[in-house]
Design a protein around this motif. Structure first.
Motif, short mmCIF file in Angstrom:
data_model
loop_
_atom_site.label_atom_id
_atom_site.label_comp_id
_atom_site.label_asym_id
_atom_site.label_seq_id
_atom_site.Cartn_x
_atom_site.Cartn_y
_atom_site.Cartn_z
N VAL A 75 62.41 49.11 -60.14
CA VAL A 75 61.46 49.11 -61.25
C VAL A 75 60.31 48.40 -60.76
CG1 VAL A 75 61.23 48.08 -63.71
CG2 VAL A 75 63.63 48.69 -62.88
N ARG A 76 60.42 47.32 -60.00
CA ARG A 76 59.19 46.55 -59.67
C ARG A 76 58.29 47.41 -58.69
NH1 ARG A 76 62.75 41.14 -58.13
NH2 ARG A 76 62.82 40.35 -60.26
N SER A 77 58.91 48.35 -58.08
CA SER A 77 58.01 49.40 -57.14
C SER A 77 57.15 50.09 -57.92
CB SER A 77 58.96 50.33 -56.50
OG SER A 77 59.44 51.25 -57.19
N LYS A 78 57.18 50.22 -59.49
CA LYS A 78 56.38 51.08 -60.31
C LYS A 78 55.49 50.16 -61.08
CE LYS A 78 60.15 54.19 -61.00
NZ LYS A 78 61.25 54.95 -61.68
N ILE A 79 55.51 48.97 -60.64
CA ILE A 79 54.64 47.75 -61.46
C ILE A 79 53.64 47.44 -60.72
CG2 ILE A 79 54.89 45.59 -62.84
CD1 ILE A 79 57.69 46.29 -63.60
N GLY A 80 52.41 46.99 -61.36
CA GLY A 80 51.46 46.06 -60.67
C GLY A 80 51.19 44.98 -61.44
N VAL A 81 50.78 43.76 -60.82
CA VAL A 81 50.58 42.53 -61.79
C VAL A 81 49.30 41.88 -60.90
CG1 VAL A 81 51.77 40.45 -62.00
CG2 VAL A 81 53.14 42.36 -62.03
N VAL A 82 48.64 41.37 -61.87
CA VAL A 82 47.43 40.65 -61.42
C VAL A 82 47.66 39.24 -62.40
CG1 VAL A 82 44.96 40.13 -61.26
CG2 VAL A 82 45.75 42.20 -60.90
N ARG A 111 44.23 55.46 -49.17
CA ARG A 111 44.49 54.84 -50.60
C ARG A 111 43.79 53.41 -50.18
NH1 ARG A 111 43.87 54.74 -55.71
NH2 ARG A 111 44.95 52.94 -56.60
N ILE A 112 43.97 52.61 -49.35
CA ILE A 112 43.68 51.22 -48.86
C ILE A 112 41.83 51.52 -49.09
CG2 ILE A 112 43.37 49.46 -47.46
CD1 ILE A 112 45.97 49.92 -46.33
N ASN A 113 41.28 52.40 -48.42
CA ASN A 113 39.72 52.62 -48.43
C ASN A 113 39.16 53.09 -49.93
OD1 ASN A 113 39.72 52.08 -45.70
ND2 ASN A 113 39.93 54.39 -45.15
N GLU A 114 40.15 53.68 -50.47
CA GLU A 114 39.82 54.26 -51.94
C GLU A 114 39.54 52.97 -52.82
OE1 GLU A 114 41.49 56.92 -55.66
OE2 GLU A 114 42.27 56.93 -53.55
N VAL A 115 40.59 52.00 -52.68
CA VAL A 115 40.62 50.81 -53.27
C VAL A 115 39.70 49.79 -52.85
CG1 VAL A 115 42.17 48.75 -54.10
CG2 VAL A 115 43.04 50.97 -54.21
N VAL A 116 39.37 49.64 -51.77
CA VAL A 116 38.33 48.97 -51.21
C VAL A 116 36.92 49.29 -51.73
CG1 VAL A 116 36.98 48.33 -49.17
CG2 VAL A 116 39.58 48.05 -49.03
N ASN A 117 36.63 50.49 -51.88
CA ASN A 117 35.48 51.12 -52.28
C ASN A 117 35.36 50.89 -53.90
OD1 ASN A 117 34.44 51.94 -49.95
ND2 ASN A 117 35.21 53.84 -50.09
N LEU A 118 36.32 50.99 -54.75
CA LEU A 118 36.83 50.86 -56.02
C LEU A 118 36.32 49.61 -56.39
CD1 LEU A 118 37.26 52.28 -58.93
CD2 LEU A 118 39.65 51.28 -58.38
N PHE A 119 36.63 48.45 -55.55
CA PHE A 119 36.22 47.00 -55.94
C PHE A 119 35.13 46.53 -55.07
CE2 PHE A 119 40.69 47.63 -57.93
CZ PHE A 119 40.24 47.20 -59.22
N SER A 120 34.40 47.28 -54.30
CA SER A 120 33.11 46.98 -53.46
C SER A 120 33.65 45.85 -52.77
CB SER A 120 32.01 46.49 -54.50
OG SER A 120 31.79 47.61 -55.38
N LEU A 121 34.97 45.83 -51.77
CA LEU A 121 35.22 44.61 -51.06
C LEU A 121 34.77 45.10 -49.58
CD1 LEU A 121 38.78 44.50 -52.80
CD2 LEU A 121 37.08 42.79 -52.64
N ALA A 143 42.63 44.42 -56.59
CA ALA A 143 43.08 45.43 -55.64
C ALA A 143 44.21 45.62 -55.31
CB ALA A 143 42.12 45.39 -54.38
N THR A 144 45.01 44.64 -54.98
CA THR A 144 46.48 44.49 -54.51
C THR A 144 47.28 45.28 -55.53
OG1 THR A 144 46.89 42.27 -55.44
CG2 THR A 144 46.10 42.60 -52.92
N ALA A 145 46.81 44.80 -56.87
CA ALA A 145 47.70 45.60 -58.00
C ALA A 145 47.45 47.07 -58.14
CB ALA A 145 47.36 44.59 -59.38
N PHE A 146 46.40 47.53 -57.76
CA PHE A 146 46.03 48.83 -58.11
C PHE A 146 46.44 49.72 -56.79
CE2 PHE A 146 43.51 47.45 -61.37
CZ PHE A 146 43.18 48.48 -62.13
N LEU A 147 46.95 49.03 -55.83
CA LEU A 147 47.11 49.74 -54.31
C LEU A 147 48.17 50.93 -54.69
CD1 LEU A 147 47.11 47.25 -51.44
CD2 LEU A 147 45.64 49.43 -51.43
#
Length: 243
Positions: A75-82, A111-121, A143-147
């Protein structure tokens, strides 16, 4: 259905924190969870995150019954938390934080690069977490929650400490996640954001659901122009019922 609770109850010793909580959350919904401090919001969300046990009732998350599920990690593998804070990452660089979380879910570099760009990191990848400003720390946590492209995402006061540009980036990311099939639970004190973005608002008072409907429907019901007026009207109504 992403989340179903039926008759959920939770107490701490003699104090009833949640009483007969029942609701159904559809796919691709943004649900705002509101209420004064101490009414059970955090406890309810922690139960839905699989972090806390409950006394009685039925809770189904992404098709899994939490009382019967033997592999809770599934279950947890399908969940993101901030969460609000991320102090455990203090001495890690932003890149190291993202790589750590990516290793949990076998996330690709693309996917990491996609999230980095999404949050301008990009400019902060080699900066230690403890050296970032509050707003940039929040971006890293988001970003970690969206990965892992979660099916269910929990956001605790996500725009606190963010400047207008970061706030816009966040809501763009939330809307993108929703469009891609994610259901979002949002805990917020910003009634304006709830009014603008939430599909439905679940308002808790004294451990019970006081109202659960869309901001538009609730504004019509309480004959209010602004959602914050609805919120205070509900709390005042519940207080008068308890006198």
């Amino acid at each position: 259905m992403k989340v179903i609770t039926q008759g959920l109850n939770k107490s701490y010793k003699d104090k009833k924190v949640l009483q007969d909580i029942s609701f159904t959350i559809e796919n691709n919904e943004i649900v705002a969870v509101l209420g004064p401090n101490g009414v059970g919001k955090t406890t309810m969300l922690e139960i839905l995150m699989t972090l806390k046990k409950y006394d009685s009732g039925d809770v189904q998350i992404l098709g899994h019954n939490l009382h019967k599920e033997s592999n809770i990690q599934k279950v947890r593998s399908k969940i993101g938390v901030v969460f609000q804070e991320g102090g455990m990452y203090a001495y890690l660089k932003t890149k190291e934080v993202l790589d750590l979380f990516a290793s949990f879910y076998d996330i690709s570099n693309d996917r990491i690069n996609e999230v980095v760009n999404l949050f301008s990191l990009t400019k902060h990848m080699n900066t230690k977490y403890e050296k970032l400003s509050g707003g940039w720390k929040k971006r890293v946590l988001l970003a970690t929650a969206f990965l892992n492209q979660p099916e269910l995402l929990f956001l605790d006061e996500p725009t606190t400490g963010l400047d207008p540009k970061a706030t816009k980036d966040l809501w763009d990311a939330i809307k993108l996640a929703k469009n891609n099939g994610t259901t979002i639970f949002l805990s917020s004190h910003s009634m304006e954001e709830v009014d603008m973005y939430a599909d439905r608002s679940l308002i808790l008072k004294d451990g019970k659901i006081a109202e659960f409907d869309s901001p538009t429907v609730l504004k019509e019901k309480y004959q209010c122009t602004y959602f914050k007026e609805v919120y205070f009207a509900i709390l005042e109504r519940e207080s008068s019922h308890n006198e």
